[in-house]
Design a protein around this motif. Structure first.
Motif, short mmCIF file in Angstrom:
data_model
loop_
_atom_site.label_atom_id
_atom_site.label_comp_id
_atom_site.label_asym_id
_atom_site.label_seq_id
_atom_site.Cartn_x
_atom_site.Cartn_y
_atom_site.Cartn_z
N GLU A 144 0.83 -1.22 0.00
CA GLU A 144 0.00 0.00 0.00
C GLU A 144 0.86 1.26 0.00
OE1 GLU A 144 -2.49 -2.72 2.97
OE2 GLU A 144 -0.35 -2.22 2.77
N ASP A 145 0.37 2.29 -0.70
CA ASP A 145 1.09 3.56 -0.75
C ASP A 145 1.31 4.13 0.64
OD1 ASP A 145 1.16 3.42 -3.52
OD2 ASP A 145 -0.57 4.76 -3.80
N GLU A 146 0.30 4.03 1.50
CA GLU A 146 0.41 4.59 2.85
C GLU A 146 1.52 3.90 3.64
OE1 GLU A 146 -2.30 3.33 1.46
OE2 GLU A 146 -4.09 4.52 1.90
N ALA A 147 1.67 2.60 3.41
CA ALA A 147 2.71 1.86 4.12
C ALA A 147 4.10 2.29 3.62
CB ALA A 147 2.51 0.37 3.93
N TYR A 148 4.24 2.50 2.30
CA TYR A 148 5.52 2.97 1.78
C TYR A 148 5.85 4.37 2.29
CZ TYR A 148 6.02 -0.97 -1.38
OH TYR A 148 6.18 -2.22 -1.89
N ASN A 149 4.86 5.24 2.34
CA ASN A 149 5.11 6.59 2.84
C ASN A 149 5.54 6.57 4.30
OD1 ASN A 149 4.42 7.70 0.36
ND2 ASN A 149 2.28 8.01 0.92
N ASP B 100 6.67 -6.52 -2.02
CA ASP B 100 6.69 -5.13 -2.45
C ASP B 100 6.17 -4.96 -3.88
OD1 ASP B 100 7.85 -3.79 -0.17
OD2 ASP B 100 9.72 -4.83 -0.66
N GLN B 101 5.80 -3.73 -4.20
CA GLN B 101 5.49 -3.34 -5.57
C GLN B 101 6.52 -2.29 -5.97
OE1 GLN B 101 1.36 -3.12 -6.98
NE2 GLN B 101 0.75 -3.11 -4.84
N THR B 102 7.33 -2.63 -6.96
CA THR B 102 8.48 -1.80 -7.29
C THR B 102 8.10 -0.36 -7.64
OG1 THR B 102 9.74 -3.72 -8.02
CG2 THR B 102 10.48 -1.58 -8.82
N ALA B 103 7.03 -0.18 -8.43
CA ALA B 103 6.66 1.17 -8.85
C ALA B 103 6.26 2.03 -7.65
CB ALA B 103 5.52 1.11 -9.86
N ALA B 104 5.48 1.46 -6.74
CA ALA B 104 5.05 2.21 -5.56
C ALA B 104 6.22 2.50 -4.63
CB ALA B 104 3.96 1.44 -4.82
N LEU B 105 7.11 1.51 -4.49
CA LEU B 105 8.29 1.71 -3.66
C LEU B 105 9.16 2.82 -4.23
CD1 LEU B 105 10.56 -1.00 -2.12
CD2 LEU B 105 11.57 0.80 -3.47
N ARG B 106 9.37 2.78 -5.56
CA ARG B 106 10.21 3.78 -6.19
C ARG B 106 9.64 5.19 -6.00
NH1 ARG B 106 13.93 3.03 -10.06
NH2 ARG B 106 13.12 1.01 -10.70
N GLU B 107 8.34 5.31 -6.08
CA GLU B 107 7.71 6.63 -5.94
C GLU B 107 7.90 7.17 -4.53
OE1 GLU B 107 5.91 10.10 -6.80
OE2 GLU B 107 6.50 8.53 -8.22
N ALA B 108 7.69 6.32 -3.51
CA ALA B 108 7.80 6.78 -2.13
C ALA B 108 9.25 7.06 -1.73
CB ALA B 108 7.19 5.75 -1.19
N PHE B 109 10.19 6.32 -2.34
CA PHE B 109 11.60 6.42 -1.96
C PHE B 109 12.42 7.16 -3.02
CE2 PHE B 109 10.16 3.12 0.86
CZ PHE B 109 10.95 3.26 2.00
N ARG B 110 11.77 7.99 -3.81
CA ARG B 110 12.45 8.67 -4.91
C ARG B 110 13.64 9.50 -4.43
NH1 ARG B 110 11.29 9.13 -10.02
NH2 ARG B 110 9.34 8.01 -9.70
N ALA B 111 13.57 10.02 -3.22
CA ALA B 111 14.66 10.84 -2.70
C ALA B 111 15.80 10.01 -2.11
CB ALA B 111 14.13 11.80 -1.64
N PHE B 112 15.61 8.70 -2.01
CA PHE B 112 16.64 7.83 -1.45
C PHE B 112 17.63 7.44 -2.55
CE2 PHE B 112 13.67 7.90 1.85
CZ PHE B 112 14.11 7.21 2.97
N PRO B 113 18.86 7.07 -2.19
CA PRO B 113 19.87 6.76 -3.20
C PRO B 113 19.41 5.70 -4.21
CG PRO B 113 20.87 6.88 -1.04
CD PRO B 113 19.39 6.96 -0.83
N GLY B 114 19.54 6.03 -5.49
CA GLY B 114 19.33 5.07 -6.56
C GLY B 114 17.91 4.84 -7.01
N LEU B 115 16.93 5.32 -6.26
CA LEU B 115 15.55 5.01 -6.59
C LEU B 115 14.86 6.09 -7.40
CD1 LEU B 115 14.49 3.20 -3.31
CD2 LEU B 115 14.87 2.20 -5.57
N GLY B 116 15.57 7.15 -7.73
CA GLY B 116 15.03 8.17 -8.61
C GLY B 116 15.37 7.92 -10.06
N GLU B 117 16.04 6.79 -10.34
CA GLU B 117 16.44 6.45 -11.70
C GLU B 117 16.15 4.97 -11.94
OE1 GLU B 117 21.15 5.73 -11.06
OE2 GLU B 117 20.40 7.75 -10.63
#
Length: 274
Positions: free
Chosen positions: A57-62, A83-100
């Motif tokens: 869930e998005d809320e859990a990733y946030n 996990d769902q990769t797309a949702a994880l990537r969106e929530a963790f976009r500011a973390f290393p490597g997940l904005g690309e």
């Protein structure tokens, strides 16, 4: 010396929702972060090896991103079978490597930290949509890994599914499908010091292509040590734990730390001889 703390299998649900209707994983994750920040002030990075959420869930990733932001060092995150990769990537976009997106469809990335290359591999296959829980790296990611290791220097690989059999039948059925391909890539490189993973919710040590590999317990619930067919698949509330991986002079050493406190330490009567 480089020091990396390792968390795995958070299995968070949205705030206020218990995992499996009974486990307060949010509380366990908070306790783990508090304990690590208090005990290990001089770490270089944190590795989180998958199953950040239980149902994606998005809320859990946030919530997970907010909690993990409490670490004062880079947090290296990879997805797991819950996990769902797309949702994880969106929530963790500011973390290393997940904005690309280095490899299409995969959240793999590499980072040089304290003289060590941390290689984060994505073994997830969108299991929540397919109701499958095994892992797969895929040909494109293995090619990327091969190229990355060729110029990495001393390296530590983090992934969710262990790339080895663990001897627990129901977990091996949902293991890494292309473990042999992974081992073939490792055989071409001598700079990988350790493989660290999760998924099995237990401390399990093995090797892959001569490289030491360790799976660690989760920060909340664990998997029963079912080493025979008579023991049914089950989760158990054994102590929550985390890993500490130290790299010094081209050697890696791994420890397991327990989140909870077990009373005042009993001191030796006499100093331990040097």
């Amino acid at each position: 010396m480089a020091v990396f703390v390792h968390l795995t299998d958070l299995h968070l649900r949205p705030p206020g929702v218990l995992t499996l209707g009974r486990i307060d994983t949010d509380r366990y994750v908070v306790q783990a972060i508090d304990a690590i920040n208090a005990r290990h002030p001089d770490i270089d990075a944190v590795i989180v090896s998958g199953d950040i959420t239980d149902l994606g869930e998005d809320e859990a990733y946030n919530r997970a991103a907010m909690l993990l932001s409490r670490f004062p060092v880079p947090v290296i995150v990879v997805p797991g079978n819950h996990d769902q990769t797309a949702a994880l990537r969106e929530a963790f976009r500011a973390f290393p490597g997940l904005g690309e997106e280095t490899v299409p469809g995969k959240a793999c990335h590499a980072h040089r930290v304290a003289g060590v290359t941390l290689v984060a591999l994505d073994t997830s296959i969108d299991q929540l949509a397919t109701n499958g829980h095994h892992g797969e790296l895929g040909a494109a990611q293995l090619e990327w890994l091969d190229a990355t290791l060729s110029q990495a220097g001393p390296a530590l690989i983090a992934m969710h599914h262990p790339p080895f059999g663990v001897g627990i039948g129901f977990m091996d059925k949902i293991g890494l499908a292309d473990a042999r391909g992974f081992a073939k890539v490792l055989a071409r490189h001598e700079n990988v010091l350790r493989i660290v993973c999760g998924h099995v919710h237990r401390t399990i040590v093995s090797e892959v292509g001569g490289v030491p590999a360790i799976a660690i317990p989760g920060v909340a619930h664990q998997v029963v040590m079912a080493l025979d067919d008579a023991t049914p698949a089950a989760l158990v509330m054994e102590p929550p734990a985390y890993g500490v991986h130290m790299v010094d002079n081209g050697r890696a050493i791994s420890h397991i730390g327990y989140v909870e406190s077990y009373g005042t330490p009993v001191l030796f009567d006499n100093p331990v001889p040097a």
